[in-house]
Design a protein around this motif. Structure first.
Motif, PDB file in Angstrom:
ATOM      1  N   ARG A  80       0.840  -1.209   0.000  1.00  0.00           N
ATOM      2  CA  ARG A  80       0.000   0.000   0.000  1.00  0.00           C
ATOM      3  C   ARG A  80       0.868   1.249   0.000  1.00  0.00           C
ATOM      4  O   ARG A  80       0.524   2.257  -0.647  1.00  0.00           O
ATOM      5  CB  ARG A  80      -0.925   0.004   1.223  1.00  0.00           C
ATOM      6  CG  ARG A  80      -1.806   1.249   1.328  1.00  0.00           C
ATOM      7  CD  ARG A  80      -2.757   1.340   0.149  1.00  0.00           C
ATOM      8  NE  ARG A  80      -3.500   2.591   0.127  1.00  0.00           N
ATOM      9  CZ  ARG A  80      -3.071   3.712  -0.442  1.00  0.00           C
ATOM     10  NH1 ARG A  80      -1.882   3.750  -1.054  1.00  0.00           N
ATOM     11  NH2 ARG A  80      -3.807   4.804  -0.419  1.00  0.00           N
ATOM     12  N   GLU A  83       1.897   2.153  -3.521  1.00  0.00           N
ATOM     13  CA  GLU A  83       0.866   2.580  -4.470  1.00  0.00           C
ATOM     14  C   GLU A  83       0.884   4.098  -4.598  1.00  0.00           C
ATOM     15  O   GLU A  83       1.030   4.811  -3.609  1.00  0.00           O
ATOM     16  CB  GLU A  83      -0.517   2.134  -3.974  1.00  0.00           C
ATOM     17  CG  GLU A  83      -0.799   0.666  -4.162  1.00  0.00           C
ATOM     18  CD  GLU A  83      -1.098   0.322  -5.608  1.00  0.00           C
ATOM     19  OE1 GLU A  83      -1.907   1.024  -6.244  1.00  0.00           O
ATOM     20  OE2 GLU A  83      -0.524  -0.656  -6.102  1.00  0.00           O
ATOM     21  N   ILE A 486      -2.582  -4.090  -6.039  1.00  0.00           N
ATOM     22  CA  ILE A 486      -2.069  -4.337  -4.703  1.00  0.00           C
ATOM     23  C   ILE A 486      -2.330  -5.775  -4.247  1.00  0.00           C
ATOM     24  O   ILE A 486      -1.493  -6.402  -3.594  1.00  0.00           O
ATOM     25  CB  ILE A 486      -2.664  -3.313  -3.697  1.00  0.00           C
ATOM     26  CG1 ILE A 486      -2.038  -3.486  -2.310  1.00  0.00           C
ATOM     27  CG2 ILE A 486      -4.183  -3.424  -3.628  1.00  0.00           C
ATOM     28  CD1 ILE A 486      -2.445  -2.375  -1.353  1.00  0.00           C
TER      29      ILE A 486
END
Length: 718
Positions: A80, A83, A486
């Motif tokens: 995460r 990202e 993800i």
């Protein structure tokens, strides 16, 4: 029997292909060695005598797999942070991923995370060496004549008959008649029944639903995503136009050279589907090519990890942003995974089960793939790697020579299919290799740094593109973001660990090959040594789609199995099923957003709006003017005027008219239309001098920086 020494154990670790290391015998128990609490045997209590009444069912406790959940949670946190927009330096994610690795290793050592063996245990059957001599002689006789007739870079009816005849004779010589399988016998018995009763299994329904989801993701909004062409599309459509006009080339030298498969596929679609020489014809062909790879990803995943691994790999690859985007561009990109998937599936199945026919089908897929996209030229190296790993491991004992013979048949079959390109390669070696040499060598520009430094840098960037950065080529990627969503990235990481641990335990060559094939299939991008800024790229790494999504599926399936086993009996399966649905829905949602929102928005912001200019010219030609009285004034770094003609429905017309040629339009009667870039004030002033009665319109494209001017000259009055 002589007990193994420490030296024997070290040798076994250094030569894993010879089998597992010998077990180290335990120390003899002495007064100073006491069993650990985990090793103390528990003496079961004597069962009470039966009283005639049923005893209550024992209560089974639930064990929450905390280590496994923590490992997956840490991996999600690490990914995460990678990202866009990224929060913090990448080193933070590296540390968290390292913690996830340690936690996952602890879960595996504690036997909380169970790693199943490979599905479909190796069952090598005797592989006969015989061939059909008459067919082999016929193939040997036809091949020299076909090779000679294929000269001149043209397919003709004569050389096609010779070439396809040699291929048919080769297949007849090599393919063995197979005894009817049980499923085939069941089908024949079913067809002979006077009444047919069809039963549909739950698995068939699940597979059908997965296929519908994948079809939706791959063909939804195909007309508008991608919404504009760029110059490469003009080159392709000109090649397709050559085919439709009877120029049946083996290799198309336009624009540094292209293999022929896409040109003939697009020509077929243009005629059969009625889409003509259009962007849609290109996109339909490449979308179909990308879709064809998916069933073989399912079959290969099923061969390696069972039907659930196959299904999850099929779904993840089917909805993923990476393979979906490169299949929608309308260029040859998806032809690479389309060749890799069947070639590796049949090769691995042939090596594991000793079916010679699988080798032949693998060679056929390889040969066809070599007519598709240039990076496929690395696929033979990957297949030799698979053979080498197989021969070095214990699974090949007693079958090595037969396997080498079967692989030789594979290579010969691929060579026969490749024969037209082989002939062209010998006639025009510079053109055949030019595009690859411009990236690999200093033909076009000098290396920007020492070669070994560029190679190591490219290798590192390619290996982390799944988690970090998939490159900066905006026409087929979202620059700066990871190549995987993800969810897939997390379970690709988990899958790498699982496959690695399984190899250390079982020493099976398939696990090692699955991991090593990824950088090998990415070499067309990694070897961009003269242009390192082009690495990584989603198109040249496309062959790695096959092992990457299978490994991600292994990671996800083993995680769900861990949850189901720890929370047994039935509640565990229900929780695992719901968790799997949530993860897959999450992956689908993010990939939908990546393809149909983020990529579409970014691409349309960067692409020139030749479709809008084409529509204006078409409306003018269908009303007051004609196709030959409309023009586009070229301007540096603006639209490709050939694309305007394609979008207007006149694919062979280039609408460019340079300012120095404006006077040539004075003698042309009727209305005239000129399209200009707003910054081209000099051209506009010249038009106003030539046509003082002309009208100027400003076309608002509703795209920033994409507006254009329309200079309309009304028809002159007789």
């Amino acid at each position: 029997m002589k007990e193994p020494t420490i030296l024997d154990f070290v040798k076994a670790l250094l030569t894993p292909w010879r089998g597992k290391p010998p077990a180290i015998p335990p120390l003899e128990e002495s007064q100073s060695t006491r069993p650990s609490p985990l090793e103390v045997p528990i003496t079961p209590e004597p069962e009470p005598e039966s009283s005639g009444k049923p005893s209550p069912a024992p209560w089974i406790g639930y064990r929450v797999p905390w280590l496994s959940l923590l490992a997956v949670g840490l991996a999600f946190l690490a990914q995460r942070l990678l990202e866009p927009p990224r929060q913090g330096p990448p080193l933070v994610s590296v540390v968290i991923y390292a913690l996830a690795f340690v936690t996952l290793a602890a879960a595996i050592l504690a036997r909380e995370w169970q790693i199943p063996p490979l599905a479909n245990e190796d069952s090598p059957a005797p592989m006969p060496l015989r061939v059909r001599s008459r067919a082999a002689l016929l193939a040997a006789g036809l091949l020299p004549f076909a090779f000679i007739a294929l000269g001149g870079n043209r397919f003709t009816w004569f050389n096609l008959i010779l070439w396809l005849g040699a291929l048919a004779a080769t297949l007849v010589a090599f393919i063995l008649p197979e005894s009817q399988s049980q499923s085939r016998r069941d089908w024949l018995a079913f067809l002979r029944q006077p009444r047919w009763t069809i039963t549909i299994s739950r698995w068939a329904i699940l597979l059908s639903l997965a296929t519908l989801v994948v079809v939706f993701f791959r063909f939804y909004r195909l007309d508008s995503v991608l919404g504009e062409m760029f110059s490469d599309h003009a080159e392709k459509l000109l090649d397709v136009a050559d085919v439709l006009q009877g120029q049946t080339s083996i290799f198309f030298p336009r624009n540094t050279g292209r293999e022929a498969f896409q040109m003939y596929l697009t020509a077929l679609i243009a005629v059969v589907a009625g889409t003509g020489l259009s962007f849609m014809s290109l996109k339909l062909g490449t979308a179909l090519a990308g879709f064809i790879a998916l069933p073989f990803i399912y079959l290969l995943g099923k061969e390696i990890g069972g039907k659930w691994v196959g299904l999850i790999a099929f779904l993840l690859a089917g909805v993923a942003y990476w393979p979906n985007v490169i299949s929608r561009v309308g260029l040859r990109f998806p032809l690479y995974p389309m060749a890799v998937a069947p070639a590796l599936y049949f090769l691995i199945r042939g090596l594991r089960h000793g079916n010679r026919n699988d080798f032949i089908w693998s060679g056929l897929a390889l040969g066809i793939g070599l007519h598709g996209y240039s990076p496929t030229r690395l696929l033979p190296v990957v297949m030799v790697l698979a053979l080498g790993l197989y021969l070095l491991h214990r699974h090949s004992e007693g079958r090595r020579w037969a396997t080498v013979w079967a692989f030789g048949m594979l290579a010969f079959t691929a060579l026969v299919v490749f024969l037209p390109l082989l002939r062209y390669m010998m006639e025009q070696p510079d053109m055949f290799a030019f595009r690859a040499l411009t990236r690999l060598s200093a033909v076009e520009r000098p290396y920007p740094a020492p070669v070994w430094q560029i190679f190591l840098s490219n290798l590192g960037k390619a290996l982390v593109m799944f988690f970090y950065d998939n490159g900066n080529i905006w026409v087929h990627s979202i620059p700066g973001r990871p190549a995987l969503d993800i969810f897939t990235a997390v379970f690709y990481f988990i899958g790498l660990v699982v496959v690695g641990v399984r190899y250390l335990r079982e020493r099976h060559w398939v696990d090692l090959f699955l991991v090593l094939s990824i950088p090998m299939l990415m070499m067309p991008s990694i070897l961009s040594l003269a242009f390192p800024e082009e690495n990584p790229s989603l198109n040249r790494t496309g062959g790695a789609i096959v092992p990457v999504f299978i490994i991600a599926a292994i990671g996800l399936v083993t995680f769900l199995q861990t949850v189901a086993n720890q929370l047994k009996p039935r509640p565990g399966q229900a929780v695992a099923a719901m968790l799997g649905i949530v993860l897959l829905v999450g992956a689908g949602y993010q990939n939908f957003d990546l393809v149909f929102r983020q990529f579409d928005r970014q691409f349309m912001a960067g692409a020139w709006n030749t479709s809008q200019i084409g529509h204006v010219i078409r409306a003018f030609a269908d009303s007051i003017g004609n196709p030959d009285s409309a023009y586009v004034v070229p301007y540096p770094y603006w639209v490709d005027t050939r694309l305007v003609g394609i979008n207007a429905g006149y694919p062979l017309k280039d609408y460019a008219l340079w300012p120095q040629d404006f006077e040539k339009t004075l003698d042309q009667p009727g209305a005239k239309l000129f399209i200009l870039k707003p910054e081209d004030q000099a051209a506009l002033d010249k038009l106003r001098q030539l046509y003082p009665a002309g009208f100027l319109y400003y076309y608002d494209s509703h795209r920033e920086g994409k507006d254009f001017l329309i200079f309309f000259v009304p028809p002159t009055t007789p």
